[in-house]
Design a protein around this motif. Structure first.
Motif, PDB file in Angstrom:
ATOM      1  N   UNK A 227      12.699  63.432  58.231  1.00  0.00           N
ATOM      2  CA  UNK A 227      12.638  62.618  57.122  1.00  0.00           C
ATOM      3  C   UNK A 227      11.336  62.094  56.807  1.00  0.00           C
ATOM      4  N   UNK A 228      10.780  61.294  57.903  1.00  0.00           N
ATOM      5  CA  UNK A 228       9.645  60.762  57.831  1.00  0.00           C
ATOM      6  C   UNK A 228       8.330  61.769  57.484  1.00  0.00           C
ATOM      7  N   UNK A 229       8.513  62.876  58.404  1.00  0.00           N
ATOM      8  CA  UNK A 229       7.490  63.878  58.024  1.00  0.00           C
ATOM      9  C   UNK A 229       7.545  64.383  56.679  1.00  0.00           C
ATOM     10  N   UNK A 230       8.525  64.591  55.999  1.00  0.00           N
ATOM     11  CA  UNK A 230       8.574  64.927  54.609  1.00  0.00           C
ATOM     12  C   UNK A 230       8.127  64.071  53.713  1.00  0.00           C
ATOM     13  N   UNK A 231       8.604  62.846  53.857  1.00  0.00           N
ATOM     14  CA  UNK A 231       7.868  61.767  53.103  1.00  0.00           C
ATOM     15  C   UNK A 231       6.657  61.706  53.098  1.00  0.00           C
ATOM     16  N   UNK A 232       5.956  61.754  54.187  1.00  0.00           N
ATOM     17  CA  UNK A 232       4.374  61.825  54.444  1.00  0.00           C
ATOM     18  C   UNK A 232       3.811  63.355  53.525  1.00  0.00           C
ATOM     19  N   UNK A 233       4.422  64.418  53.715  1.00  0.00           N
ATOM     20  CA  UNK A 233       4.029  65.536  53.005  1.00  0.00           C
ATOM     21  C   UNK A 233       4.029  65.147  51.641  1.00  0.00           C
ATOM     22  N   UNK A 234       5.193  64.789  50.954  1.00  0.00           N
ATOM     23  CA  UNK A 234       5.203  64.469  49.667  1.00  0.00           C
ATOM     24  C   UNK A 234       4.305  63.681  49.124  1.00  0.00           C
ATOM     25  N   UNK A 235       3.897  62.772  49.825  1.00  0.00           N
ATOM     26  CA  UNK A 235       3.032  61.590  49.445  1.00  0.00           C
ATOM     27  C   UNK A 235       1.578  62.339  49.480  1.00  0.00           C
TER      28      UNK A 235
ATOM     29  N   UNK B  51      -2.958  64.087  46.531  1.00  0.00           N
ATOM     30  CA  UNK B  51      -4.032  65.173  46.384  1.00  0.00           C
ATOM     31  C   UNK B  51      -3.842  66.273  45.246  1.00  0.00           C
ATOM     32  N   UNK B  52      -2.842  65.827  44.291  1.00  0.00           N
ATOM     33  CA  UNK B  52      -2.688  66.630  43.206  1.00  0.00           C
ATOM     34  C   UNK B  52      -2.116  68.142  43.507  1.00  0.00           C
TER      35      UNK B  52
ATOM     36  N   UNK C  71       0.842  70.802  43.980  1.00  0.00           N
ATOM     37  CA  UNK C  71       2.116  70.800  43.597  1.00  0.00           C
ATOM     38  C   UNK C  71       3.173  71.023  44.771  1.00  0.00           C
ATOM     39  N   UNK C  72       4.175  70.214  44.754  1.00  0.00           N
ATOM     40  CA  UNK C  72       5.264  70.127  45.806  1.00  0.00           C
ATOM     41  C   UNK C  72       5.560  71.606  46.269  1.00  0.00           C
ATOM     42  N   UNK C  73       5.602  72.414  45.352  1.00  0.00           N
ATOM     43  CA  UNK C  73       6.105  73.731  45.484  1.00  0.00           C
ATOM     44  C   UNK C  73       5.211  74.598  46.743  1.00  0.00           C
ATOM     45  N   UNK C  74       3.940  74.134  46.504  1.00  0.00           N
ATOM     46  CA  UNK C  74       2.976  74.734  47.693  1.00  0.00           C
ATOM     47  C   UNK C  74       3.329  74.390  48.866  1.00  0.00           C
ATOM     48  N   UNK C  75       3.970  73.199  49.224  1.00  0.00           N
ATOM     49  CA  UNK C  75       4.188  72.765  50.566  1.00  0.00           C
ATOM     50  C   UNK C  75       5.753  73.221  51.022  1.00  0.00           C
ATOM     51  N   UNK C  76       6.492  73.317  50.067  1.00  0.00           N
ATOM     52  CA  UNK C  76       7.810  73.468  49.846  1.00  0.00           C
ATOM     53  C   UNK C  76       8.080  75.164  50.409  1.00  0.00           C
ATOM     54  N   UNK C  77       7.451  75.950  49.974  1.00  0.00           N
ATOM     55  CA  UNK C  77       7.224  77.401  49.901  1.00  0.00           C
ATOM     56  C   UNK C  77       6.514  77.922  51.045  1.00  0.00           C
ATOM     57  N   UNK C  78       5.606  76.969  51.372  1.00  0.00           N
ATOM     58  CA  UNK C  78       4.484  77.355  52.627  1.00  0.00           C
ATOM     59  C   UNK C  78       5.163  77.795  53.774  1.00  0.00           C
ATOM     60  N   UNK C  79       4.367  78.777  54.278  1.00  0.00           N
ATOM     61  CA  UNK C  79       4.947  79.778  55.472  1.00  0.00           C
ATOM     62  C   UNK C  79       3.673  79.740  56.673  1.00  0.00           C
ATOM     63  N   UNK C  80       3.932  79.872  57.972  1.00  0.00           N
ATOM     64  CA  UNK C  80       3.177  80.063  58.897  1.00  0.00           C
ATOM     65  C   UNK C  80       2.514  81.523  58.809  1.00  0.00           C
ATOM     66  N   UNK C  81       3.356  82.336  58.497  1.00  0.00           N
ATOM     67  CA  UNK C  81       2.794  83.661  58.337  1.00  0.00           C
ATOM     68  C   UNK C  81       3.698  84.351  57.461  1.00  0.00           C
ATOM     69  N   UNK C  82       3.181  85.421  56.686  1.00  0.00           N
ATOM     70  CA  UNK C  82       4.054  86.092  55.581  1.00  0.00           C
ATOM     71  C   UNK C  82       5.521  86.511  56.081  1.00  0.00           C
ATOM     72  N   UNK C  83       5.629  87.058  57.268  1.00  0.00           N
ATOM     73  CA  UNK C  83       6.951  87.420  57.744  1.00  0.00           C
ATOM     74  C   UNK C  83       7.845  86.395  58.146  1.00  0.00           C
ATOM     75  N   UNK C  84       7.550  85.126  57.902  1.00  0.00           N
ATOM     76  CA  UNK C  84       8.184  83.862  58.460  1.00  0.00           C
ATOM     77  C   UNK C  84       8.816  83.170  57.323  1.00  0.00           C
ATOM     78  N   UNK C  85       9.800  82.505  57.487  1.00  0.00           N
ATOM     79  CA  UNK C  85      10.360  81.776  56.351  1.00  0.00           C
ATOM     80  C   UNK C  85       9.676  80.681  55.967  1.00  0.00           C
TER      81      UNK C  85
END
Length: 168
Positions: free
Chosen positions: A21-29, A34-35, A37-51
């Motif tokens: 919960x705290x980590x997600x709050x930091x990510x949202x902040x 830094x302008x 889009x939230x979706x850039x973090x929420x849909x981010x993956x470490x590798x193309x074949x990871x979720x």
């Protein structure tokens, strides 16, 4: 006195979901500051074949609440796995923590040798209650929690080991 399966799992899940919960709050902040889009973090993956990040949080939730069903015969609490915002992920974590807090610790009594069977397409895994928690549920939970942390770190969110471990 031996440690109970409840004490090995439920408080650990609650503590680490709280840390997420705290980590997600930091990510949202970080995204807001830094302008990004939230979706850039929420849909981010470490590798193309990871979720993506959302899946990692959903998996932490599913692993922890489903361990109650498999080991302690608790009632299943279905969740749709359709969260797409920070607020929805936070609500899911809060609901999962409530589910974990509501389980009666005595439901874990005597489940060390209980058979737990997990079926996947073409595969079946058999565990005892204890081996399920120690060799599957807890490692799986931490795999997804660590992956969520790593995704956000890779995107520049200023997180450190203290954020992952939370207040000890």
């Amino acid at each position: 006195m031996p440690i109970s399966l409840y004490d090995l799992s439920v408080p650990l899940f609650i503590s680490n979901l709280t840390n997420l919960t705290s980590i997600l709050k930091k990510a949202e902040q970080y995204a807001d500051d830094n302008g990004i889009p939230h979706s850039d973090l929420l849909t981010a993956r470490l590798a193309a074949d990871m979720l993506p990040l959302t899946f990692q949080i959903q998996s932490c939730s599913n692993t922890s609440k489903n361990s109650l069903v498999r080991v302690a015969d608790a009632e299943a609490v279905p969740m749709e796995d359709n969260e797409s915002t920070f607020a929805e992920l936070q609500a899911r974590i809060a609901k999962t923590i409530d589910v974990l807090k509501d389980v009666d610790p005595s439901k874990f009594d005597g489940t060390e040798e209980k058979e737990v069977v997990m079926k996947f397409p073409g595969r079946e895994f058999k565990f005892t209650g204890q081996s399920y928690l120690l060799t599957f549920a807890i490692p799986n939970f931490f795999f997804h929690a660590t992956t969520a942390y790593d995704i956000l770190r890779s995107k520049g969110v200023p997180l450190g080991k203290g954020d992952f471990l939370g207040s000890l």
